[in-house]
Design an enzyme around this catalytic site. Structure first.
Site, PDB file in Angstrom:
ATOM      1  N   HIS A 107       0.818  -1.216   0.147  1.00  0.00           N
ATOM      2  CA  HIS A 107       0.159  -0.013  -0.184  1.00  0.00           C
ATOM      3  C   HIS A 107       0.888   1.213  -0.165  1.00  0.00           C
ATOM      4  CE1 HIS A 107      -1.587   3.216   2.742  1.00  0.00           C
ATOM      5  NE2 HIS A 107      -2.483   3.240   1.891  1.00  0.00           N
ATOM      6  N   GLY A 280     -21.148  12.072  -1.453  1.00  0.00           N
ATOM      7  CA  GLY A 280     -20.630  12.274  -2.671  1.00  0.00           C
ATOM      8  C   GLY A 280     -19.365  11.814  -2.843  1.00  0.00           C
TER       9      GLY A 280
END
Lengths: 335, 335
Positions: A107, A280
């Site tokens: 990662h 959103g």
């Protein structure tokens, strides 16, 4: 920053595609409230079960609860008596889950934030900081891989400031930790947040009077080098491990470790938690960090979370699994 | 309550073992700070990939942050000016993940809480309430199964109070909802919390002056009937579906739905979140709710979380998967 992350995204997906033999799906998206991003994902490849390399550049107004979660130390925000702040954020985030259980998950995230002066958005002083890091999550331990990964990162840190690596390595071990399991997610790397002028001034006496602009340039240069060191830190490892033979039992162990990865990302990761709770946001890009597949076992004899103080049962023939658990329970210095 | 849940645990695992042909592993455990439990788990069975039926009876002192999370409405606690409270909690929790994608996952939990008077632990009035419910999570929709499940629960609710089912069904639809995906976890059932004397008094004018003791008895009787209705609500469904033929693609779809189950439990579930953050809790029993296996796909054409307002792509031959999504996006009245 925007230019850097877009160039690096391209460089990284080109290199990873070559290793895998498959192309990434490239999705460009717009954020309804300002900005957008490019999500590059490779699923069910030859080498990678799931690989996501995302860039996002977003801006607009942040509501107060989001402001408070945006920065680890909140120092300049919590006292500010405002309901919303103009902000700008640009970052590159990647998670690679290889198929072969001998090849580690990795990662990386590097990000830049900027917010306006809460009292004077137009002419006031902006508030900015960098955050990021990279960490490695093997299912099977190859000490030379861990050493190579840490050494590559340490070398980059050292060219900027010898205090960075030990500080950010410790921060990483602390952050990527499953408190409910009492184990680390992986073998670490570096992690940092809130790097700003104040941080540079405190890092070394020689920089006590550095200007805001110089501090930003210095940190940008560090982040650039950190990002550029990703391929040399990870690629040699995945190339060495991707075609190693493995048994079904070893694949199964990888799947249990993937379960822990899911637990970390959904329960503890600040970025994921922030994203999932922000209306959103692009959920599919946030959750690309989850593995393609994962498993859970009740009371696994090697990795089960015991309450009797015993770290792992005496299971015959699970030496390599126990070796990993040992390092996850007691994080090591690799270089 | 303790007697009820232990008897029901035994009845349920006996019946499920018969269906599966395998016995449950029975782990009795003690909680260091008071109490303990019995965790019964069946893994990799013939019918169930993972089935957990847990009882816990715990007591001791709760620190303030835990007190505030213990009760959905907090009404009697938040104003109380205390750092810790004596508490007692007893509950039965079960999650069954069948192998066959045509057989639905089911969850049930019934619990009783009691806390001492913060001002006078010995002689003060205790504060108690019941919580619980049950809900069904199919991967493929069989309307007659959903109707049967809801009807069985509604019948039980109706014998106690005709207002219960509509109220608790709506609460369930609201609670088992993945806000970040804009979809329900499954086809619902009932869910309730904080049921106490006040609740009974407000439920019907005839009960306006009911005593604390009578209210507790009435709610205990409701919870008893709810718990006893589990086997008739679920067993006919799993028996009908457990041996149905299925394709690899259908199994895969089940795995994606399991991924959503993991997301709900780790991100949204109040009980799991409370447990994972409470030092000394028995992690393996809390996480037995996670499925044996789960998958994630970036931008799945049917269930992917789109940002363009389109609910699911026009994918040929995925009618049954789209049918499920339709119900998850728009919860239905089943009876």
């Amino acid at each position: 920053m925007e230019k850097l992350i877009k160039e690096q995204q391209k460089r990284i997906i080109d290199e990873l595609s070559k290793i895998d033999g498959n192309a990434f799906t490239i999705d460009e998206w717009d954020r309804p409230n300002g900005g957008g991003g490019i999500s590059c994902v490779l699923q069910d490849g030859n080498v990678f079960e799931k690989a996501g390399v995302n860039v996002s550049v977003v801006y607009g107004k942040l509501p107060r609860p989001a402001i408070e979660k945006m920065r680890a130390d909140h120092k300049s925000f919590v006292s500010a008596d405002v309901d919303s702040l103009d902000f700008f954020a640009a970052g590159l985030s990647l998670v690679l889950h290889p198929k072969n259980p001998m090849a580690p998950t990795v990662h990386l995230n590097y990000r830049f934030f900027e917010t306006s002066d809460p009292k004077d958005a137009l002419n006031g002083k902006t508030n900015w900081w960098f955050g990021g890091g990279t960490d490695l999550t093997p299912s099977y331990l190859f000490p030379e891989d861990c050493e190579h990964f840490h050494k590559t990162i340490k070398d980059v840190c050292d060219t900027h400031d010898p205090s960075y690596y030990p500080k950010f390595k410790a921060w990483c071990d602390k952050y990527f930790y499953l408190t409910h399991r009492n184990e680390a997610r992986g073998i670490g790397g570096i992690f940092f947040d809130d790097l700003d002028t104040e941080f540079i001034r405190q890092s070394s006496p020689a920089s006590a009077s550095i200007s805001d602009k110089e501090a930003q340039e210095r940190l940008f240069s560090f982040v650039t080098d950190g990002l550029c060191s990703f391929l040399p830190a990870y690629v040699p490892i995945v190339k060495k491990r991707k075609d190693m033979p493995f048994t079904e039992q070893e694949k199964d162990w990888q799947q249990l470790r993937r379960g822990r990865y899911v637990e970390f990302n959904l329960v503890h990761d600040r970025g994921t938690s922030f994203g999932l709770r922000t209306p959103g946001s692009r959920i599919e890009s946030i959750l690309m960090s989850l593995p393609r597949t994962a498993k859970w076992v009740y009371m696994d004899p090697v990795s089960g979370t015991r309450t009797d103080g015993v770290e792992s049962e005496d299971v015959e023939g699970m030496e390599r699994e126990k070796e990993l658990m040992e390092v996850l329970k007691h994080p090591k210095e690799w270089v």
